[in-house]
Design a protein around this motif. Structure first.
Motif, PDB file in Angstrom:
ATOM      1  N   VAL A 279       0.866  -1.180   0.000  1.00 39.77           N
ATOM      2  CA  VAL A 279       0.000   0.000   0.000  1.00 39.77           C
ATOM      3  C   VAL A 279       0.895   1.220   0.000  1.00 39.77           C
ATOM      4  CG1 VAL A 279      -1.684   1.313   1.351  1.00 39.77           C
ATOM      5  CG2 VAL A 279      -1.882  -1.175   1.205  1.00 39.77           C
ATOM      6  N   SER A 280       0.714   2.112  -0.981  1.00 39.50           N
ATOM      7  CA  SER A 280       1.524   3.328  -1.087  1.00 39.50           C
ATOM      8  C   SER A 280       0.611   4.525  -1.290  1.00 39.50           C
ATOM      9  CB  SER A 280       2.481   3.245  -2.274  1.00 39.50           C
ATOM     10  OG  SER A 280       3.326   2.137  -2.155  1.00 39.50           O
ATOM     11  N   THR A 281       0.890   5.598  -0.553  1.00 40.64           N
ATOM     12  CA  THR A 281       0.145   6.840  -0.745  1.00 40.64           C
ATOM     13  C   THR A 281       1.128   7.997  -0.823  1.00 40.64           C
ATOM     14  OG1 THR A 281      -0.110   7.379   1.610  1.00 40.64           O
ATOM     15  CG2 THR A 281      -1.792   5.958   0.632  1.00 40.64           C
ATOM     16  N   PHE A 282       0.771   9.012  -1.601  1.00 44.59           N
ATOM     17  CA  PHE A 282       1.545  10.248  -1.658  1.00 44.59           C
ATOM     18  C   PHE A 282       0.554  11.390  -1.788  1.00 44.59           C
ATOM     19  CE2 PHE A 282       4.025  13.636  -3.668  1.00 44.59           C
ATOM     20  CZ  PHE A 282       5.025  13.737  -2.728  1.00 44.59           C
ATOM     21  N   CYS A 283       0.662  12.372  -0.887  1.00 45.40           N
ATOM     22  CA  CYS A 283      -0.295  13.476  -0.861  1.00 45.40           C
ATOM     23  C   CYS A 283       0.300  14.650  -0.088  1.00 45.40           C
ATOM     24  CB  CYS A 283      -1.593  13.021  -0.204  1.00 45.40           C
ATOM     25  SG  CYS A 283      -1.397  12.488   1.504  1.00 45.40           S
ATOM     26  N   PRO A 284      -0.416  15.775  -0.025  1.00 43.96           N
ATOM     27  CA  PRO A 284       0.060  16.869   0.824  1.00 43.96           C
ATOM     28  C   PRO A 284       0.134  16.397   2.281  1.00 43.96           C
ATOM     29  CG  PRO A 284      -1.681  17.629  -0.639  1.00 43.96           C
ATOM     30  CD  PRO A 284      -1.633  16.136  -0.762  1.00 43.96           C
ATOM     31  N   ASP A 285       1.172  16.831   2.983  1.00 39.85           N
ATOM     32  CA  ASP A 285       1.315  16.463   4.388  1.00 39.85           C
ATOM     33  C   ASP A 285       0.285  17.206   5.210  1.00 39.85           C
ATOM     34  OD1 ASP A 285       2.290  15.250   6.650  1.00 39.85           O
ATOM     35  OD2 ASP A 285       4.021  16.567   6.848  1.00 39.85           O
ATOM     36  N   ARG A 286      -0.269  16.514   6.193  1.00 42.95           N
ATOM     37  CA  ARG A 286      -1.239  17.136   7.108  1.00 42.95           C
ATOM     38  C   ARG A 286      -1.301  16.342   8.402  1.00 42.95           C
ATOM     39  NH1 ARG A 286      -4.886  14.924   2.766  1.00 42.95           N
ATOM     40  NH2 ARG A 286      -4.534  16.904   1.765  1.00 42.95           N
ATOM     41  N   VAL A 287      -1.710  16.996   9.438  1.00 46.33           N
ATOM     42  CA  VAL A 287      -1.872  16.353  10.740  1.00 46.33           C
ATOM     43  C   VAL A 287      -2.948  15.274  10.628  1.00 46.33           C
ATOM     44  CG1 VAL A 287      -2.601  16.713  13.133  1.00 46.33           C
ATOM     45  CG2 VAL A 287      -1.134  18.406  11.998  1.00 46.33           C
ATOM     46  N   GLY A 288      -2.695  14.122  11.204  1.00 48.89           N
ATOM     47  CA  GLY A 288      -3.678  13.042  11.247  1.00 48.89           C
ATOM     48  C   GLY A 288      -3.607  12.078  10.079  1.00 48.89           C
ATOM     49  N   LEU A 289      -2.673  12.279   9.189  1.00 50.69           N
ATOM     50  CA  LEU A 289      -2.583  11.448   7.991  1.00 50.69           C
ATOM     51  C   LEU A 289      -2.283   9.987   8.329  1.00 50.69           C
ATOM     52  CD1 LEU A 289      -2.798  11.662   4.953  1.00 50.69           C
ATOM     53  CD2 LEU A 289      -0.388  12.289   4.881  1.00 50.69           C
TER      54      LEU A 289
ATOM     55  N   ALA B 200       7.061   9.331   5.658  1.00 50.92           N
ATOM     56  CA  ALA B 200       8.023  10.432   5.580  1.00 50.92           C
ATOM     57  C   ALA B 200       7.354  11.674   5.032  1.00 50.92           C
ATOM     58  CB  ALA B 200       9.201  10.060   4.685  1.00 50.92           C
ATOM     59  N   SER B 201       7.698  12.810   5.625  1.00 52.80           N
ATOM     60  CA  SER B 201       7.356  14.094   5.023  1.00 52.80           C
ATOM     61  C   SER B 201       8.429  14.379   3.993  1.00 52.80           C
ATOM     62  CB  SER B 201       7.353  15.207   6.075  1.00 52.80           C
ATOM     63  OG  SER B 201       6.283  15.015   6.969  1.00 52.80           O
ATOM     64  N   LEU B 202       7.999  14.734   2.793  1.00 53.35           N
ATOM     65  CA  LEU B 202       8.930  15.040   1.701  1.00 53.35           C
ATOM     66  C   LEU B 202       8.565  16.418   1.187  1.00 53.35           C
ATOM     67  CD1 LEU B 202       8.694  11.575  -0.086  1.00 53.35           C
ATOM     68  CD2 LEU B 202      10.562  12.387   1.360  1.00 53.35           C
ATOM     69  N   GLY B 203       9.294  17.435   1.628  1.00 50.75           N
ATOM     70  CA  GLY B 203       8.885  18.805   1.323  1.00 50.75           C
ATOM     71  C   GLY B 203       7.537  19.026   1.975  1.00 50.75           C
ATOM     72  N   SER B 204       6.565  19.530   1.227  1.00 54.08           N
ATOM     73  CA  SER B 204       5.223  19.723   1.798  1.00 54.08           C
ATOM     74  C   SER B 204       4.327  18.519   1.510  1.00 54.08           C
ATOM     75  CB  SER B 204       4.582  21.000   1.243  1.00 54.08           C
ATOM     76  OG  SER B 204       4.419  20.899  -0.162  1.00 54.08           O
ATOM     77  N   GLY B 205       4.907  17.462   0.933  1.00 51.60           N
ATOM     78  CA  GLY B 205       4.168  16.233   0.677  1.00 51.60           C
ATOM     79  C   GLY B 205       4.476  15.195   1.735  1.00 51.60           C
ATOM     80  N   ALA B 206       3.777  14.067   1.650  1.00 51.49           N
ATOM     81  CA  ALA B 206       3.995  12.979   2.595  1.00 51.49           C
ATOM     82  C   ALA B 206       3.786  11.652   1.883  1.00 51.49           C
ATOM     83  CB  ALA B 206       3.045  13.096   3.774  1.00 51.49           C
TER      84      ALA B 206
END
Length: 174
Positions: free
Chosen positions: A7-17, A38-44
């Motif tokens: 399972v892989s996800t990539f999206c904007p980082d946010r609390v509760g992800l 991992a947080s990657l820049g403003s993504g996660a």
């Protein structure tokens, strides 16, 4: 009988992800094995090897996970996992190495090549650009499995390379 999926996800980082993803997987009867976030820049990015309960397909997991509100606009990918999920001896971390200082183009390539020369396997890698009083500081952390008979010379080579580049180097044996 359960199947294995990545399972892989990539999206904007946010609390509760992480909570939203893992809670949804748990509620679906899915057991997590190895997982990373991992947080990657403003993504996660979140990835996990998952044990799916019998009758639950990778397509169904992808569709249900894509509907989680915290994953709105995310790239969600669920695929069969064809590798052995049991960790092998090359995944047992023996040392942690942290190198930090000014950014050096090619640093990861250079240090990873040193590990390769000594038969060390990189199990985890984390690199970040961090704010510092003088601008920015680059921090690189490796978790590695180094053959015991090569550990001392391998770590010396890493430390010497860091010193040559005017970087700080810390090592920890586990």
């Amino acid at each position: 009988m359960s199947g294995l999926a990545l399972v892989s996800t990539f999206c904007p980082d946010r609390v509760g992800l992480v909570s939203a993803i893992t809670g949804h997987l748990f509620d679906s009867g899915i057991n997590l094995r190895d997982a990373t976030f991992a947080s990657l820049g403003s993504g996660a990015e979140f990835s996990a090897v998952c044990e799916l309960p019998g009758g639950l397909s990778v397509d169904a997991v992808q569709a249900s996970l894509s509907a989680v509100p915290e994953l709105a606009g995310a790239q969600v990918k669920v695929t069969p996992f064809a590798f052995d999920p049991a960790p092998g001896p090359q995944t047992l971390v023996t040392h942690r190495v942290e190198v930090s200082g000014g950014d050096q183009p090619g640093l990861i390539a250079r240090l990873s090549d040193i590990f390769t020369q000594f038969g060390a396997n990189i199990v985890r890698l984390d690199a970040q650009t961090l704010p510092d009083r003088s601008g920015e500081r680059y921090s690189l952390r490796f978790s590695v499995a180094i053959p015991p008979e090569r550990a001392e010379v391998c770590l010396s080579a890493v430390a010497n390379t860091a010193e040559t580049l005017s970087l700080n180097c810390k090592t920890e044996s586990l």
